[in-house]
Design an enzyme around this catalytic site. Structure first.
Site, PDB file in Angstrom:
ATOM      1  N   LYS A  78     -13.905   4.114  20.846  1.00  0.00           N
ATOM      2  CA  LYS A  78     -13.645   3.473  19.563  1.00  0.00           C
ATOM      3  C   LYS A  78     -12.452   4.140  18.871  1.00  0.00           C
ATOM      4  CE  LYS A  78     -16.288   2.528  15.288  1.00  0.00           C
ATOM      5  NZ  LYS A  78     -17.635   2.670  14.689  1.00  0.00           N
ATOM      6  N   SER A 156     -19.082  -1.191  12.421  1.00  0.00           N
ATOM      7  CA  SER A 156     -17.671  -1.025  12.652  1.00  0.00           C
ATOM      8  C   SER A 156     -17.302  -0.913  14.134  1.00  0.00           C
ATOM      9  CB  SER A 156     -17.192   0.236  11.916  1.00  0.00           C
ATOM     10  OG  SER A 156     -17.829   1.410  12.401  1.00  0.00           O
ATOM     11  N   SER A 180     -23.312   0.992  12.231  1.00  0.00           N
ATOM     12  CA  SER A 180     -22.161   0.531  12.995  1.00  0.00           C
ATOM     13  C   SER A 180     -22.318   0.519  14.510  1.00  0.00           C
ATOM     14  CB  SER A 180     -20.929   1.353  12.621  1.00  0.00           C
ATOM     15  OG  SER A 180     -20.541   1.089  11.296  1.00  0.00           O
TER      16      SER A 180
END
Length: 479
Positions: A78, A156, A180
């Site tokens: 990520k 996220s 997230s």
């Protein structure tokens, strides 16, 4: 698509690693299959925003590729805080993107990924600072949900979830400060385990006493368990350390969880609206758990009904944004200007600057009190809490957007979307989202199970039991 790219598209990481271990395919061949899928599928999704394919090719071909449990398996990290030495990171921020910031060291977790034999090929999209539950940063643009490209993949870790759900890679790094990991897992039909606070080190720069944790999104419970075995444990200087498991997490797969007492919360704990389909999903899974021999009855920590929780969570969240802004400025060597931060994050960082040390201390004390109040429910005799993962179906892209005239509106809209996940970042407990239900239109609907602090073993046992009872591996998007 070549035969190998097609053959391995829906294989989980455990099976892909077995192909390499048996000599049937090489790490380089497995990587090329993943690169082919990324280049073919990602134009429709915008999930993989930073790529280092040539570096990954060198890694895969190296005789020094570690002989870990996932040797040769392609992986993505990520684009948020998880630095990889020599490679680019933007944290979803325009200024970082334009400055082409290159990391000079691995985080401890990334070094553990590399030691496990994973071949990291790039970064997945995230909202700026991971601050909202959708993935539509100004820096990189929106990521689309593979099940319906007009909808969000969540956030996220939305880029990670879109990449895994579409079959680019078998699993991917994700992080969770308010849901997230679990939110995009629900939106994209994946397994998303938020570990206990202190289970996986955030070293060397981040602090385990905050809201965030890191792990992955995957398509199978066994991949989630095996990666937890490969990466869990404290790092140098950690002071929040989850109790060590009694045995490897993969040994919980298929193990009898016994007869558990499970509370179900199928409505908004603070009186807001919840979509009927997500309520129905939680109720259906409750009935499935009963059929498997568990006791399921209405019950939940009454602390979840505390309507002041948002201000407690928000105070620490704003402080985290303020700290991130300061660190960005240190790395860039100059102050950030307002146009270089998305409006909601700019306002929160400014708010944090007006906190006093006493204000912050009071916020920490309030959170500690809340954490103890939530965790006491498990201490009083409950084993698991069952809830919907989200309050709504995956939102249409553009629902949560920046508004210069009302910069906090995205945060307020986010609260309606995710009423069930942030509490367990504050409490520090492990929670997992499982893809057990689907709408008539084919959208995944995740359900969340929450265990006592440090009891990922219980979650993995029950998740494995549910995966066997109601498999989801055959459900794949048509993209």
């Amino acid at each position: 698509m070549t035969a190998l790219a097609d053959q391995t598209r829906w294989m989980d990481a455990t099976d892909q690693a077995a192909l390499v271990a048996s000599g049937e395919v090489s790490p380089s061949e497995l990587l090329e299959a993943a690169i082919e899928r990324i280049e073919r599928i990602d134009p429709a999704l915008n999930a993989v925003v930073i790529r280092w394919f040539d570096h990954a090719r060198e890694t895969a071909a190296s005789a020094d590729l570690p002989d870990g449990p996932f040797r040769g398996v392609p992986f993505l990290i990520k684009d948020l805080f998880a630095t990889y030495a020599g490679q680019r990171i933007s944290n979803g921020n325009v200024a970082f993107k334009e400055a082409n910031v290159i990391a000079d060291a691995d985080t401890t977790l990334v070094s553990r990924y590399r030691a496990a034999g994973l071949v990291i090929a790039g970064r997945t999209n995230t909202p700026e600072l991971g601050s909202v539950p959708t993935t539509e940063p100004v820096a990189w643009g929106a990521t689309h949900n593979p099940w319906d490209t007009t909808r969000t993949p969540g956030g996220s870790s939305g880029g990670a979830a879109a990449a895994v759900a579409s079959g680019m890679v078998p699993f991917a790094h994700a992080s969770d400060g308010g849901g997230s990991i679990r939110i995009p897992a629900s939106c994209c039909g994946l397994v998303g385990l938020k570990p206990s606070q202190g289970r996986i080190t955030l070293g060397p720069l981040r602090d385990e006493s905050g809201l965030g944790v890191e792990h992955c999104v995957s398509r199978t419970v066994r991949d989630t368990a095996a990666l937890l075995d490969a990466t869990s444990g404290p790092g140098i200087g950690d002071t929040v350390i989850a109790p060590a498991p009694s045995r490897p997490y993969v040994e919980e797969l298929g193990a009898d969880p016994g007869r558990l007492r499970i509370g179900i919360l199928d409505h908004h704990p603070q009186g807001g609206e919840v979509d009927a389909e997500v309520t129905a999903a939680a109720q259906a899974v409750g009935k499935l758990l009963e059929s498997l021999g568990h006791t399921v009855e209405p019950g939940w920590p009454k602390a979840l009904e505390d309507k002041t929780f948002g201000s407690k969570f928000g105070a620490l969240w704003s402080a985290n944004v303020g700290v991130s802004q300061r660190r960005f400025e240190e790395q860039l060597g100059r102050p950030l200007e307002a146009h270089e931060f998305e409006p909601m994050n700019w306002v929160q960082a400014d708010f944090a600057k007006h906190f006093t040390a006493v204000d912050y201390g009071l916020a920490l004390a309030a959170v500690a009190q809340y954490r103890r109040a939530v965790q006491s429910w498990w201490h009083d005799g409950w084993d698991l809490l069952l809830t919907p993962t989200l309050g709504e179906l995956p939102l249409k892209l553009g629902t949560i957007v920046n508004d210069g005239d009302n910069p906090m509106s995205p945060m307020r809209r986010a609260g309606d979307f995710v009423p069930f996940t942030p509490a367990f970042n504050t409490s520090g407990q492990p929670a997992i989202s499982l893809p057990l239900e689907w709408t008539a239109e084919g959208l995944p609907v995740g359900v969340q199970l929450v265990a006592a602090y440090g009891r990922e073993d219980v979650l993995i046992r029950v998740a494995s039991q549910l995966e066997h009872a109601k498999p989801w591996a055959d459900r794949t998007p048509e993209i």
